[in-house]
Design an enzyme around this catalytic site. Structure first.
Site, PDB file in Angstrom:
ATOM      1  N   LYS A 112       0.694  16.524  22.104  1.00  0.00           N
ATOM      2  CA  LYS A 112       2.057  16.060  21.542  1.00  0.00           C
ATOM      3  C   LYS A 112       3.240  16.022  22.390  1.00  0.00           C
ATOM      4  O   LYS A 112       4.055  14.953  22.367  1.00  0.00           O
ATOM      5  CB  LYS A 112       2.424  16.849  20.128  1.00  0.00           C
ATOM      6  CG  LYS A 112       1.410  16.439  18.922  1.00  0.00           C
ATOM      7  CD  LYS A 112       1.685  17.131  17.833  1.00  0.00           C
ATOM      8  CE  LYS A 112       0.623  16.719  16.606  1.00  0.00           C
ATOM      9  NZ  LYS A 112       0.900  17.580  15.622  1.00  0.00           N
ATOM     10  N   LYS A 197      -8.720  11.109  17.280  1.00  0.00           N
ATOM     11  CA  LYS A 197      -8.631  11.439  15.925  1.00  0.00           C
ATOM     12  C   LYS A 197      -7.851  10.393  15.193  1.00  0.00           C
ATOM     13  O   LYS A 197      -6.959   9.890  15.588  1.00  0.00           O
ATOM     14  CB  LYS A 197      -8.053  12.704  15.848  1.00  0.00           C
ATOM     15  CG  LYS A 197      -8.047  13.384  14.563  1.00  0.00           C
ATOM     16  CD  LYS A 197      -7.448  14.795  14.472  1.00  0.00           C
ATOM     17  CE  LYS A 197      -5.924  14.240  14.423  1.00  0.00           C
ATOM     18  NZ  LYS A 197      -4.924  15.548  14.121  1.00  0.00           N
ATOM     19  N   LYS A 200      -2.475  10.900  10.931  1.00  0.00           N
ATOM     20  CA  LYS A 200      -1.600  10.311  10.009  1.00  0.00           C
ATOM     21  C   LYS A 200      -0.190   9.969  10.829  1.00  0.00           C
ATOM     22  O   LYS A 200       0.543   9.266  10.594  1.00  0.00           O
ATOM     23  CB  LYS A 200      -1.142  11.202   8.791  1.00  0.00           C
ATOM     24  CG  LYS A 200      -0.679  12.459   9.113  1.00  0.00           C
ATOM     25  CD  LYS A 200      -0.213  13.141   7.760  1.00  0.00           C
ATOM     26  CE  LYS A 200      -0.924  14.498   7.539  1.00  0.00           C
ATOM     27  NZ  LYS A 200      -0.687  15.495   8.853  1.00  0.00           N
TER      28      LYS A 200
END
Ligand code: TYM
Length: 344
Positions: A112, A197, A200
């Site tokens: 991230k 992955k 969301k």
């Protein structure tokens, strides 16, 4: 009785990955077999660039979807993280036990942080300390088990390390928890990029099935899933990740194992069609119940209010014990303080 804790972060609309990897088991197994707490972890949603109104909306939606997926407030405790101060209280103390090096080793942080930097943004300090807050979520409740998808296992391992370290240094305070994972679909992959992955918070909409996608949207996304150029339907995660993902989704939605199912299909088209229908059928009752719950926002609010009250009562003694154990002077309650002055 086993105590279970798990949570979902309102950073985007919930996905099929969240459902198959975690939520479905919370509703079908954990709430019946354990003393279970489930949490919309809204403080975690502030670790990346965010819009305040969107976080509020997504938090309400996540709570509604958790109820729609079958969580029963008579059987489990459902609440919002920021409604219970003990999470932030304990997080600071655990930061005094964790090290900078172990935070920087967390895979999600590395991924991230790199993504934020690529976008030219800055990395919030809370993104680095996020796993400590997650450890606080779990340890405050003395949870024995943490049902999660694959991507959260490293964070639960860190939680174990912090609990053990704290107990060794300051005396036994925390239960050492363990992660539990679903047998199949513990890592649902993006339909357009089966090597990453289904997340969301990602921007790639066509590869992500959202729990509130209309049936035709689900069908379109599954039918357009990226597979490889072979013809034979075989289950091989390494060599055929797109196909393996579809077989796992089908197994999770319709039963059976991905290996067995691979033998039942002669073409990719037939596999995609059955997978799409299986997903539509799994989502149908969740979407119907979601619609009913949206018509009754007072009910959802009431569940969250009662849940937070119950959760506070459970977390407080453990967090107080951790404060005492690490050397913080207990605050004297107001009534006793008056007495103390008189005694002087
Ligand atoms: P979050 O919100 O990303 O995901 C919620 C749960 O869904 C699982 N999951 C998946 N499982 C399979 N395939 C996927 N593609 C997929 N995507 C998500 C996650 O593994 C998770 O179980 N840090 C956590 C939230 C959290 C938490 C906690 C969890 C905060 N505190 C304490 C457990 C205990 C997170 O970001 O989950």
């Amino acid at each position: 009785m086993t105590r279970v804790f798990s949570g979902v972060k309102p950073t985007g609309h919930l996905t099929l990955g969240n459902y198959l990897g975690a939520m479905r088991r919370w509703a079908s197994v954990d709430q019946y077999e354990a003393d279970a707490l489930f949490c919309v972890v809204d403080l975690h949603a502030l670790t990346v660039d965010h819009d305040p109104a969107r976080v509020r909306r997504l938090s309400r939606q996540a709570a509604t979807l958790l109820l729609a997926s079958g969580l029963d407030p008579e059987l489990c405790t459902l609440f919002v993280q920021s409604h219970v101060d003990e999470h932030a209280r304990l997080s600071y103390v655990l930061e005094c036990v964790a090290t900078d090096g172990e935070m920087r080793r967390m895979i999600q942080y590395k991924e991230k942080a790199a993504r934020e930097q690529r976008r030219g943004g800055s990395v919030r300090l809370s993104l680095l300390t996020y796993p400590v807050l997650m450890a606080a979520d779990i340890l405050a409740y003395g949870a024995d088990e943490v049902p999660v998808g694959d991507d959260q296992v490293q964070h639960v391992e860190l939680t174990r390390d912090l609990a053990v370290r704290f107990n060794q240094r300051y005396g036994h305070t925390f239960v050492v928890p363990r992660a539990t994972r679903p047998g199949v679909a513990s890592r649902v992959m993006n339909l357009q990029d089966p090597t990453s992955k289904m997340g969301k918070s990602d921007d790639v909409g066509p590869g992500i099935v959202y729990l509130l996608d209309e049936p035709d949207v689900v069908r379109k996304k599954v039918m357009r899933a990226v597979t490889d150029s072979g013809r034979e339907v075989v289950y091989d995660r390494e060599a055929r990740p797109g196909l393996a993902n579809l077989l796992e989704i089908l197994a999770a939605c319709a039963g059976g194992s991905p290996e067995e199912l691979s033998g039942a299909y002669a073409s990719y088209g037939a596999l995609k069609k059955d997978t799409a229908e299986a997903v539509v059928e799994v989502l149908r009752p969740v979407q119907e119940r979601h619609k009913e719950l949206c018509a009754d926002p007072g009910f959802v609010e009431g569940v969250l209010r009662d849940g937070a009250e119950r959760a506070r009562g459970m977390a407080r003694p453990t967090v107080d014990a951790a404060y005492r154990a690490i050397g913080l002077l207990p605050a004297v309650p107001a009534a006793d303080a008056g007495g103390a002055v008189l005694r002087v």
